[in-house]
Design a protein around this motif. Structure first.
Motif, PDB file in Angstrom:
ATOM      1  N   VAL A   1       0.841  -1.208   0.000  1.00  0.00           N
ATOM      2  CA  VAL A   1       0.000   0.000   0.000  1.00  0.00           C
ATOM      3  C   VAL A   1       0.866   1.244   0.000  1.00  0.00           C
ATOM      4  CG1 VAL A   1      -1.694   1.302   1.326  1.00  0.00           C
ATOM      5  CG2 VAL A   1      -1.931  -1.169   1.097  1.00  0.00           C
ATOM      6  N   VAL A   2       1.933   1.227   0.807  1.00  0.00           N
ATOM      7  CA  VAL A   2       2.830   2.394   0.867  1.00  0.00           C
ATOM      8  C   VAL A   2       3.501   2.626  -0.480  1.00  0.00           C
ATOM      9  CG1 VAL A   2       4.939   3.274   1.909  1.00  0.00           C
ATOM     10  CG2 VAL A   2       3.196   2.207   3.341  1.00  0.00           C
ATOM     11  N   GLN A   3       3.977   1.571  -1.114  1.00  0.00           N
ATOM     12  CA  GLN A   3       4.620   1.707  -2.421  1.00  0.00           C
ATOM     13  C   GLN A   3       3.650   2.256  -3.457  1.00  0.00           C
ATOM     14  OE1 GLN A   3       6.309  -2.076  -3.414  1.00  0.00           O
ATOM     15  NE2 GLN A   3       7.858  -1.997  -1.739  1.00  0.00           N
ATOM     16  N   GLU A   4       2.423   1.754  -3.416  1.00  0.00           N
ATOM     17  CA  GLU A   4       1.424   2.241  -4.375  1.00  0.00           C
ATOM     18  C   GLU A   4       1.148   3.717  -4.166  1.00  0.00           C
ATOM     19  OE1 GLU A   4      -1.103   2.040  -7.557  1.00  0.00           O
ATOM     20  OE2 GLU A   4       0.279   0.511  -6.782  1.00  0.00           O
ATOM     21  N   LEU A   5       1.062   4.138  -2.917  1.00  0.00           N
ATOM     22  CA  LEU A   5       0.838   5.561  -2.631  1.00  0.00           C
ATOM     23  C   LEU A   5       2.023   6.388  -3.085  1.00  0.00           C
ATOM     24  CD1 LEU A   5      -0.800   5.329   0.927  1.00  0.00           C
ATOM     25  CD2 LEU A   5      -1.919   5.893  -1.223  1.00  0.00           C
ATOM     26  N   CYS A   6       3.228   5.859  -2.867  1.00  0.00           N
ATOM     27  CA  CYS A   6       4.422   6.601  -3.306  1.00  0.00           C
ATOM     28  C   CYS A   6       4.439   6.747  -4.816  1.00  0.00           C
ATOM     29  CB  CYS A   6       5.680   5.864  -2.826  1.00  0.00           C
ATOM     30  SG  CYS A   6       5.931   5.959  -1.039  1.00  0.00           S
ATOM     31  N   LYS A   7       4.072   5.679  -5.533  1.00  0.00           N
ATOM     32  CA  LYS A   7       4.036   5.743  -6.988  1.00  0.00           C
ATOM     33  C   LYS A   7       3.035   6.793  -7.462  1.00  0.00           C
ATOM     34  CE  LYS A   7       5.471   0.993  -7.873  1.00  0.00           C
ATOM     35  NZ  LYS A   7       5.068  -0.323  -8.427  1.00  0.00           N
ATOM     36  N   ARG A   8       1.865   6.796  -6.814  1.00  0.00           N
ATOM     37  CA  ARG A   8       0.840   7.772  -7.221  1.00  0.00           C
ATOM     38  C   ARG A   8       1.319   9.189  -6.940  1.00  0.00           C
ATOM     39  NH1 ARG A   8      -4.878   5.048  -5.236  1.00  0.00           N
ATOM     40  NH2 ARG A   8      -4.724   3.177  -6.571  1.00  0.00           N
ATOM     41  N   ASN A   9       1.926   9.424  -5.821  1.00  0.00           N
ATOM     42  CA  ASN A   9       2.419  10.765  -5.479  1.00  0.00           C
ATOM     43  C   ASN A   9       3.533  11.189  -6.443  1.00  0.00           C
ATOM     44  OD1 ASN A   9       0.685  10.975  -3.343  1.00  0.00           O
ATOM     45  ND2 ASN A   9       2.121  10.088  -1.860  1.00  0.00           N
ATOM     46  N   LEU A  10       4.417  10.244  -6.798  1.00  0.00           N
ATOM     47  CA  LEU A  10       5.503  10.565  -7.729  1.00  0.00           C
ATOM     48  C   LEU A  10       4.960  10.896  -9.097  1.00  0.00           C
ATOM     49  CD1 LEU A  10       8.527  10.717  -8.228  1.00  0.00           C
ATOM     50  CD2 LEU A  10       8.525   8.263  -8.734  1.00  0.00           C
TER      51      LEU A  10
END
Length: 219
Positions: free
Chosen positions: A186-195
């Protein structure tokens, strides 16, 4: 004249004057029984001065009345065992104070009749009283506790307790690891979306900046 013979004559004369004497001994204790049980009320009769057989009678005194017990008419309920009174199939109605009486037939002088001190009979309903209920509860709790301790000892001796504990610990550890993996995803997915959002925003700003440069060049 022989002195012993004179004593015998004097004792015989005294017995004839005084007559036969009856003595009744009865315990004054309280006897407690439960319904449907049987009880034997003791009575001891002693005769002195003659060899007559006394006539035994039993009387019962209750709260509001008293009467003589007719033993012969109720053989299934009452029975005389020598002088004792046996009562079968007890009920609450049998509660009372029972008196044993003895009388010499055809004798009316003082001492020819006697009555005991009375024995109290109390009959309670079938079931457990407070003390018995408490003891039964304690016995049940002690039995359950003993079974639990015995089960734990058996599990420890056979190794089942350790294996169960290890399985539970491994299962708990696996569940924690799975939660960590899900959380990391979930954290990685959020980071990808923010990036991605950041890149798109920077691209638009660079585009506007390039347009401004081109406008400046035209001027």
């Amino acid at each position: 004249m022989n002195f012993g013979f004179l004593v015998s004559i004097a004792f015989l004369v005294l017995s004839l004057v005084r007559g036969c004497m009856v003595d009744v001994q009865q315990p004054t204790k309280i006897m407690r029984k439960k319904e449907q049980q049987s009880v034997s009320l003791p009575c001891s009769v002693n005769i002195s001065g003659c060899g007559h057989t006394p006539q035994i009678s039993w009387f019962v005194f209750r709260k509001d009345f008293h009467y003589q017990i007719d033993v012969s008419s109720q053989p299934q309920k009452y029975n005389l065992e020598q002088h004792d009174l046996k009562i079968s199939s007890l009920s609450k109605a049998d509660c009372g104070v029972y008196y044993c009486a003895a009388a010499l037939p055809d004798e009316t002088h003082s001492g020819a009749q006697a009555i005991g001190q009375g024995t109290t009979l109390k009959v309670s309903e079938m079931g457990l009283n407070t003390r018995q209920s408490l003891l039964l509860t304690l016995l049940i709790l002690l039995t359950v506790y003993s079974l639990i301790v015995l089960g734990i000892i058996i599990c420890i001796k056979t190794g089942r307790f350790t294996s169960v504990f290890i399985r539970r610990w491994s299962k708990s550890k696996k569940e924690d690891s799975a939660r960590q993996v899900i959380f990391s995803g979930v954290v990685q997915e959020l980071c990808k979306r923010n990036l991605s959002d950041t890149i798109q925003s920077n691209g638009l700003q660079n585009m506007h900046h390039s347009e401004d440069i081109y406008q400046n060049l035209d001027e």
